[in-house]
Design an enzyme around this catalytic site. Structure first.
Site, mmCIF file in Angstrom:
data_model
loop_
_atom_site.group_PDB
_atom_site.id
_atom_site.type_symbol
_atom_site.label_atom_id
_atom_site.label_comp_id
_atom_site.label_asym_id
_atom_site.label_seq_id
_atom_site.Cartn_x
_atom_site.Cartn_y
_atom_site.Cartn_z
ATOM 1 N N CYS A 130 26.891 -16.982 14.704
ATOM 2 C CA CYS A 130 26.617 -16.254 13.459
ATOM 3 C C CYS A 130 26.965 -17.105 12.247
ATOM 4 O O CYS A 130 28.135 -17.182 11.855
ATOM 5 C CB CYS A 130 27.418 -14.948 13.455
ATOM 6 S SG CYS A 130 27.258 -14.007 11.933
ATOM 7 N N CYS A 168 28.451 -15.304 9.243
ATOM 8 C CA CYS A 168 29.887 -15.007 9.414
ATOM 9 C C CYS A 168 30.737 -16.262 9.223
ATOM 10 O O CYS A 168 31.797 -16.203 8.602
ATOM 11 C CB CYS A 168 30.167 -14.479 10.824
ATOM 12 S SG CYS A 168 29.012 -13.233 11.396
ATOM 13 N N ASP A 169 30.321 -17.384 9.754
ATOM 14 C CA ASP A 169 31.247 -18.516 9.913
ATOM 15 C C ASP A 169 30.872 -19.781 9.144
ATOM 16 O O ASP A 169 31.617 -20.770 9.192
ATOM 17 C CB ASP A 169 31.369 -18.864 11.415
ATOM 18 C CG ASP A 169 32.025 -17.733 12.200
ATOM 19 O OD1 ASP A 169 32.770 -16.954 11.571
ATOM 20 O OD2 ASP A 169 31.783 -17.614 13.404
#
Ligand SMILES: Cc1cc2nc3c(=O)[nH]c(=O)nc-3n(C[C@H](O)[C@H](O)[C@H](O)COP(=O)(O)OP(=O)(O)OC[C@H]3O[C@@H](n4cnc5c(N)ncnc54)[C@H](O)[C@@H]3O)c2cc1C
Length: 333
Positions: free
Chosen positions: A136, A139-140
């Site tokens: 993701c 997200c990261d």
């Protein structure tokens, strides 16, 4: 068969299921949450969650779901470690067959079983998922400021991940097993036009190096001009082997919604197996609702999953109340 008929069973204990459990429990529906094989869901695979509202310093993925579980339990939600293996949803009450061998009956069901990102099967991935290896970028990506990173995949989601990462990383290399992208023309054009993104064609990832403490430090790639080089590599045939130093690797090779148990039911799935929702969280079977990544192929974020979980609980509550089911009066199917 468990003698009781539950008002509401929630399948899944990720953020969507937990959020539904908090809302349903506060409405005195006494929901039973079936936790599946991965209690807490995908967030337990990651260390820091920095984009969930209310945690200015970030929060550990495991801690976030653990707190959600405690919150739901405080209002009376029950939890059981079991997955639904099969569901009979033609008549109500619905009947669920569990992985423990038990069978349950319920008047309504929220499906919050998530979608599992596909992994590529490289050595070291079990150890490094959530520690430099991710599925993701939204997200990261921010953890990879100044890093060199790899994106594995060749479809639209791989291009999207690469473009998100290119805002932070020094360089992004898309590793694709064929010489042509599967991505749409527009997404491919955007990725190809970006200075920080390059492509390695006919190449596959076979090994990740690093430790959970230090994260990903390197990767081994194999290449062959005919594409799909891993097959040749595993057969001991001639392939080019490249060791690269990278600080992060992102898998973008698709997601598989956890909906096998719904295949033979009136709950309609899309071509990839996501639950089709009709209005908000309602499905094509009355009394069955869906929330989180299992019905959302687009956003796939903890906060959006929690949002649909809340909606599903409110929808289920209203549906039960309209049919006077809640209060133990049986309604016709
Ligand atoms: C490595 C990684 C890092 C991430 N980082 C972030 C981040 O920083 N921020 C962010 O917003 N999002 C992040 N995400 C995405 C986020 O984790 C998901 O969007 C979110 O977890 C989806 O929640 P969900 O409840 O829909 O599904 P999931 O979290 O996938 O939970 C599914 C649940 O269903 C259960 N289940 C499955 N099958 C069955 C069955 N047959 N019967 C009963 N139960 C079943 C499982 O055991 C699990 O409890 C990350 C994801 C990954 C993989």
């Amino acid at each position: 068969m468990d003698g009781d008929i539950h008002d509401l069973v929630i399948a899944g204990s990720g953020v969507a299921g937990l959020s539904a459990a908090v809302y349903a429990a506060r409405s005195d529906l006494e929901p039973l949450v079936l936790e599946g094989d991965e209690p807490g869901g995908q967030l337990t695979l990651t260390t820091d969650v920095e984009n969930y509202l209310g945690f200015p310093e970030g929060v550990g993925g495991f801690e976030l779901v653990q707190r959600g579980r405690e919150q739901a339990a405080r209002f009376g939600a029950e939890f059981q470690i079991a997955a639904i293996d099969a569901a009979s949803l033609d008549d109500r009450p619905f009947e669920l067959s569990l992985s423990t061998g038990e069978r349950l009956r319920t008047r309504s069901l929220i499906v919050a079983t998530g979608a599992s990102a596909r992994w590529v099967g490289a050595d070291g991935e079990e150890q490094l998922m959530g520690n430099g290896l991710s599925t993701c970028a939204t997200c990261d990506a921010a953890f990879h400021r100044g890093n060199d990173v790899l994106v594995v995949g060749g479809g639209d989601s791989a291009m999207e991940e690469a473009l998100v990462l290119a805002k932070f990383a020094d360089s992004v290399t898309v590793v694709h097993r064929r010489a042509e992208l599967r991505a749409s023309e527009i997404m491919a054009r955007r990725a190809r036009a970006h200075d920080a993104i390059e492509f390695r064609w006919n190449t596959e990832l076979v090994e990740l190096r690093g430790t959970p403490e230090d994260g990903v430090t390197g990767a081994t790639l194999v290449a062959h001009p005919d594409g799909y080089p891993r097959e040749n590599y595993e057969a001991g045939e001639d392939v080019e082997v490249l060791d690269v130093e990278v600080g992060g690797v992102f898998y973008a090779v698709g997601h598989v919604p956890n909906t096998t148990f719904l295949r033979e039911t009136p709950v309609e799935l899309d071509e990839d197996g996501h639950v089709r929702t009709v209005v908000t969280t309602t499905t094509t079977r009355e009394g069955v609702f869906a929330a989180g990544d299992v019905m959302d192929r687009r956003y796939r974020q903890a906060i959006t999953a929690a949002g649909t979980g809340a909606r599903a609980a409110l929808d289920a509550e209203e549906w039960l109340a309209e049919r006077e089911v809640h209060g133990r009066i049986e309604a016709p199917a």
